[in-house]
Design an enzyme around this catalytic site. Sequence first.
Site, short mmCIF file in Angstrom:
data_model
loop_
_atom_site.label_atom_id
_atom_site.label_comp_id
_atom_site.label_asym_id
_atom_site.label_seq_id
_atom_site.Cartn_x
_atom_site.Cartn_y
_atom_site.Cartn_z
N ASP A 1 0.84 -1.12 0.01
CA ASP A 1 0.11 0.03 0.00
C ASP A 1 0.78 1.22 0.00
O ASP A 1 1.68 1.73 1.05
CB ASP A 1 -0.73 -0.10 1.02
N ASP A 2 0.80 1.92 -1.03
CA ASP A 2 1.62 3.39 -1.30
C ASP A 2 2.93 3.03 -1.18
O ASP A 2 3.88 3.99 -0.88
CB ASP A 2 1.40 4.16 -0.15
N CYS B 1 -5.62 4.56 -4.11
CA CYS B 1 -5.71 3.31 -3.63
C CYS B 1 -7.04 2.50 -4.10
O CYS B 1 -7.02 1.39 -5.01
CB CYS B 1 -5.59 3.15 -2.06
N ARG C 1 -7.61 -0.75 -6.85
CA ARG C 1 -8.30 -2.12 -6.34
C ARG C 1 -9.39 -2.44 -7.29
O ARG C 1 -9.44 -3.84 -7.45
CB ARG C 1 -8.44 -2.07 -4.97
N LYS D 1 -6.68 -4.86 3.32
CA LYS D 1 -7.50 -3.63 3.09
C LYS D 1 -8.55 -4.03 2.04
O LYS D 1 -8.29 -4.20 0.64
CB LYS D 1 -6.63 -2.62 2.71
N HIS E 1 -11.50 -1.25 1.17
CA HIS E 1 -11.63 0.05 0.45
C HIS E 1 -12.57 0.01 -0.74
O HIS E 1 -12.45 1.01 -1.40
CB HIS E 1 -10.28 0.34 -0.05
N HIS F 1 1.74 2.25 3.97
CA HIS F 1 0.84 3.21 4.23
C HIS F 1 1.03 3.83 5.43
O HIS F 1 0.93 3.23 6.51
CB HIS F 1 -0.70 2.88 3.93
N ASP G 1 0.01 -0.39 -5.11
CA ASP G 1 -1.52 0.02 -5.51
C ASP G 1 -1.25 1.46 -6.36
O ASP G 1 -2.08 1.87 -7.11
CB ASP G 1 -2.23 -0.05 -4.57
N ASN G 2 -0.24 1.95 -6.09
CA ASN G 2 0.19 3.46 -6.85
C ASN G 2 1.63 3.81 -6.20
O ASN G 2 2.43 3.18 -5.65
CB ASN G 2 -1.08 4.43 -6.42
N LYS H 1 1.75 9.81 -5.56
CA LYS H 1 0.35 9.47 -5.49
C LYS H 1 -0.73 10.68 -5.42
O LYS H 1 -0.31 11.61 -4.84
CB LYS H 1 0.16 8.71 -4.15
#
Length: 577
Positions: free
Chosen positions: A73-74, A111, A115, A168, A170, A259, A365-366, A419
């Site tokens: 994540d991130d 994010c 996804r 996660k 989301h 994250h 994810d980014n 991001k």
Amino acid sequence: MINLDRRTKQVILLPIKFKTCYHFTNYNFISNLNRTTSILSFLFAIIGFTACSGTSEKTSVDTRPNILILVADDLGYADLGCYGGNIATPNIDGLASSGIRFSRFHTAPMCAPTRAMLLTGNDNHIAGVGRQALSTQVFGYEGYITNRVATIPALLKKDGYHTYMAGKWHLGTGKEANPHQKGFEHSFVLLEGVGNHYNSQGLFKGIPVSHYTEDGKPTKWPEGSYSTDLYTDKLIEYIDQNKDDKRPFFAYAAYTSPHWPLQVDEAYWKKYEGRYDEGYDKLKEERLLSLKKAGMIPENAALPPTHPSVRPWNSLSENEKKREARKMELYSGMLDNLDVNIGRIVQHLKDIGEYENTLIIFMSDNGAAGEDYYNNPGIRPYINPYFNNDYETMGEANSLISYGPQWAEAGSSPFRYYKEYATNGGIIASMIITGPMVEQQNVIANDFLTVMDIAPTLYEIAKINYPSEFNGNSLFPLKGKSILPFISGKAEAIHSNDYVFGLEHSGNTMLRKGQWKITNFSDPFSLSGFELYNLDEDLGEMHDLKSTNPQKYQEMFQEWTNFASEIQVQLPGINYD
């Protein structure tokens, strides 16, 4: 005025402010065989049932590979050791050494839309997540995965796979949006987009407690657990429940690390103490060189200008430098811990004899995260008073620390920004694939691909045809393309040179065709704000060619107009007659 297609004419323009923030609302959790007349007909029924390829009740050995998707994540593009980073990631590096590293893997700039694209193989608007943290009745902005698309776990489960998830979600907090309703047989998930790594304390006053479900039912955070460790434990637990029943599994580890809030045990971040004392400007330069040395970027790549919000390192006081260095130490410790947990999963697959038959995809994810909500005056009043920003507690459960745009730019080196932006720094991420059907080892692929290409790849590997209808709902066709021919050595490229890829999120939009890219992050959004780049010559998007190559600009702008019409994007400046 841009005239979009007929379907869009009844759409009401949304009064959306195109700046990213979390949705501060109170949580609303929309919380025998028939008797046969003869033995013969009964036997025929049994034979027909077990022969059906579309059932999840397979009794013979299913030789199709397991599938494991690992999402960080991130995570910054330049952070992994195998990408040229200086953080210890031996287990992730091990996956790279046995497979393919992609240098131009494209995600969405945030994010939730990534996804949605990952799990559906489609554009985030078509999937229903046009903007993160927004739920409406308008096409593309429902805020959850709609019935216009089918998900990977839903189709794989129907065709005999076990389907598991931890981490996660989301993609909607309502009951019908839950992963349990989207094809996951077992799941333990954080419903919101961000949470404390040590407990269920919500980060915002509007959501004072983070919400978790297991198999669709509300559950509580196990006291004393750390997020990355717990999600790994859960995924291993699910895999072990059915490991002997001769059916393959699809497992989705949607980690919340690294994250923010930057929280991790001292044993991990202490390894990096002092490493970043020279600052983020220096690290950004070092990453440019290390990425070149690792072969991830061309030798002619150059650093783009620093984001205007970033203060030069040498302008900081000694106390500010001390604090900034600790942020990056914590971030490194979180990634270090993530790598350890990925090693745990890999080792467990080896221990139970499933590693050789498991296709593994690792991805971020980014781009790196530039948010710093605690110090954002527009968001600070919404922060849960449980948290503080003190130097003495940095990294602990009550600490709300982000490393901000200054370190995010080092993590996104050599790309522009991070991001949220549709510049390369926000949408080019790390991605590794290894396992069955991956014919090359320790190879870097510079081919263009997107997160939408993963779903069709898995369907081809699992020998599943994407349907035109699912559960009584008509489906939009997949937008992604299988990369199986490429990873298996049967094709030299993934997409043709004239392949068009566009995306939009919250006013940040881009479209790429071959080496050309058009992008717009004007605020407020304006149709005149598009810029044109030749990525073969300008990876950092520093030289806008809009005025010097007007013909190419008009061609790309028309492609973007077509794309906006197709996905029914809602933006200021576009009128619907």
